[in-house]
Write a protein that holds these residues in place. Structure first.
Motif, PDB file in Angstrom:
ATOM      1  N   ILE A  69     -10.132  -7.112  -8.690  1.00 54.76           N
ATOM      2  CA  ILE A  69      -9.707  -6.056  -7.587  1.00 54.76           C
ATOM      3  C   ILE A  69      -9.935  -4.848  -8.044  1.00 54.76           C
ATOM      4  N   TYR A 126      -4.458   0.934  -1.666  1.00 54.29           N
ATOM      5  CA  TYR A 126      -4.036  -0.368  -2.038  1.00 54.29           C
ATOM      6  C   TYR A 126      -5.063  -1.130  -2.766  1.00 54.29           C
ATOM      7  N   CYS A 127      -4.781  -2.663  -3.021  1.00 53.67           N
ATOM      8  CA  CYS A 127      -5.362  -3.169  -3.892  1.00 53.67           C
ATOM      9  C   CYS A 127      -6.252  -3.975  -3.381  1.00 53.67           C
ATOM     10  N   LYS A 128      -7.763  -4.325  -3.328  1.00 56.01           N
ATOM     11  CA  LYS A 128      -8.299  -4.894  -2.768  1.00 56.01           C
ATOM     12  C   LYS A 128      -9.552  -5.865  -3.652  1.00 56.01           C
ATOM     13  N   GLN A 129      -9.329  -6.951  -3.031  1.00 58.20           N
ATOM     14  CA  GLN A 129     -10.271  -8.132  -3.803  1.00 58.20           C
ATOM     15  C   GLN A 129     -11.756  -8.040  -3.755  1.00 58.20           C
ATOM     16  N   GLY A 174      -9.905   2.177   1.994  1.00 59.65           N
ATOM     17  CA  GLY A 174     -10.414   1.998   3.012  1.00 59.65           C
ATOM     18  C   GLY A 174     -11.716   2.108   3.258  1.00 59.65           C
ATOM     19  N   ASP A 175     -12.377   1.446   4.272  1.00 64.81           N
ATOM     20  CA  ASP A 175     -13.935   1.712   4.367  1.00 64.81           C
ATOM     21  C   ASP A 175     -14.221   2.904   5.064  1.00 64.81           C
ATOM     22  N   TYR A 189      -8.339   0.808  -3.368  1.00 72.30           N
ATOM     23  CA  TYR A 189      -9.167   1.347  -2.455  1.00 72.30           C
ATOM     24  C   TYR A 189      -8.536   1.970  -1.517  1.00 72.30           C
ATOM     25  N   PRO A 205       0.821  -1.145  -0.025  1.00 70.99           N
ATOM     26  CA  PRO A 205       0.026  -0.021   0.053  1.00 70.99           C
ATOM     27  C   PRO A 205       0.953   1.207   0.042  1.00 70.99           C
TER      28      PRO A 205
END
Length: 261
Positions: free
Chosen positions: A113, A100-103, A118-119, A116, A28
Motif C-alpha cells: 500500500i 488513506y491507505c491505498k492498495q 485521492g486521484d 494516498y 481515512p
C-alpha cells in the motif's frame, strides 16, 4: 535526512507490507494528510538544493573577491526561506484532503500500500511537481552553460598553466553536477508523465522515483567534494602542511642530536 524519512513513511514502509494490517484498521484521517504534506515538502526541498548550489557557484564565479558576503546574504535572505517556505506553500493545500491507505496494483503484491490523497489531489500534486522541477532544471541548465562559457573564456584568455588546470577541474565538476541532477529529473518526469497519461501503468514505473531521488541526494555532495577545486585545494594544503610539519620535526631532532654530540 528529512527527505529520506518522509519518503520512507510515504512509500517504502507501506508498500513493504509490514504495516498493512495496521493501516487496514484505521479510517481515512488528516494525520495521513499531514504525513503527505511533510513527504511532498521535503521532496520539493531536495529539488531546491541543486538550484541553490548552482546559484552559489555562479556567484563565486562572477564575484570571486566578494562572494563570501554575497553568499551569506543569499543564504540568510533567500536560500533558507526558499528551501523551507516554498515547499510548504506548494503542498499546504493537501491539508484539506483526507489521506488513506491505498492498495497498489500490479506488479505489487497484495498488501503493498501507499499513503494516498485521492486521484484529484494526486493529479494536482503531480502537475505542481512536474512544473516546479522543470523550471528549476531549466534554470540550473542555463546557469551551468553560462558558467561553462565563463570558464572557457577564462581558459582561453589566460596564459597561466595553473589557471588553465583549475578551469578544467571546474568544468569537470560542473559536468558531473549537471549529470547528477539529470538522473532524478528524468525518473521523476517519467513517473509524473505516466500518471497523467496512463494512470493504470503508474505502479509499473513507481520504482524509478526513489532511485532517482537517492541518486541525487548521494551523488551531489560527493561530486562537489571529489571534483570541486575548492575541496581539492584544501586537501593539497593539508598534505603540504603535514609534510612541512614532519620536516620541521626532523630538523629539530637533528639539531638536538648535534647539540648532544
Amino acid at each position: 535526512m528529512l527527505f529520506f524519512f518522509g519518503d520512507y513513511i510515504h512509500l517504502n514502509l507501506p508498500n513493504s507490507g509490514l504495516v498493512t494490517s495496521f493501516c487496514a484498521g484505521i479510517e481515512p484521517n488528516r494525520v495521513f494528510s499531514l504525513i503527505l504534506v511533510y513527504a511532498y515538502s521535503t521532496n520539493f526541498g531536495v529539488i531546491c538544493c541543486p538550484f541553490m548550489v548552482c546559484l552559489m557557484r555562479l556567484i563565486i564565479l562572477i564575484s570571486p573577491r566578494h562572494h563570501e558576503r554575497y553568499c551569506q546574504y543569499l543564504k540568510n535572505w533567500f536560500a533558507i526561506p526558499f528551501i523551507f517556505l516554498v515547499p510548504l506553500a506548494l503542498t499546504s493545500f493537501n491539508i484539506t484532503t483526507t489521506g488513506y491507505c491505498k492498495q497498489l496494483n500490479y506488479p505489487y503484491d497484495f498488501g503493498s500500500i501507499i499513503l494516498y490523497e485521492g486521484d484529484d489531489y494526486a493529479r494536482i500534486n503531480i502537475y505542481i511537481h512536474l512544473s516546479f522541477s522543470c523550471c528549476l532544471f531549466v534554470t540550473n541548465t542555463l546557469m551551468t552553460f553560462f558558467m561553462f562559457y565563463k570558464l572557457r573564456m577564462t581558459h582561453n584568455s589566460s596564459t597561466s598553466n595553473n589557471t588553465k588546470r583549475l578551469t578544467r577541474k571546474a568544468e569537470f565538476s560542473l559536468f558531473l553536477a549537471i549529470v547528477s541532477s539529470v538522473v532524478p529529473f528524468i525518473t521523476n518526469s517519467i513517473c509524473s508523465t505516466v500518471f497523467l497519461i496512463n494512470r493504470d501503468s503508474w505502479e509499473s514505473v513507481l520504482f524509478l522515483r526513489p532511485i532517482g531521488n537517492d541518486f541525487e541526494t548521494t551523488m551531489m555532495p560527493w561530486v562537489l567534494f571529489l571534483s570541486h577545486p575548492m575541496f581539492r585545494s584544501k586537501k593539497t594544503s593539508a598534505k603540504i602542511s603535514t609534510v612541512s610539519m614532519s620536516g620541521t620535526l626532523q630538523m629539530r631532532k637533528k639539531s638536538s642530536v648535534s647539540k648532544v654530540v
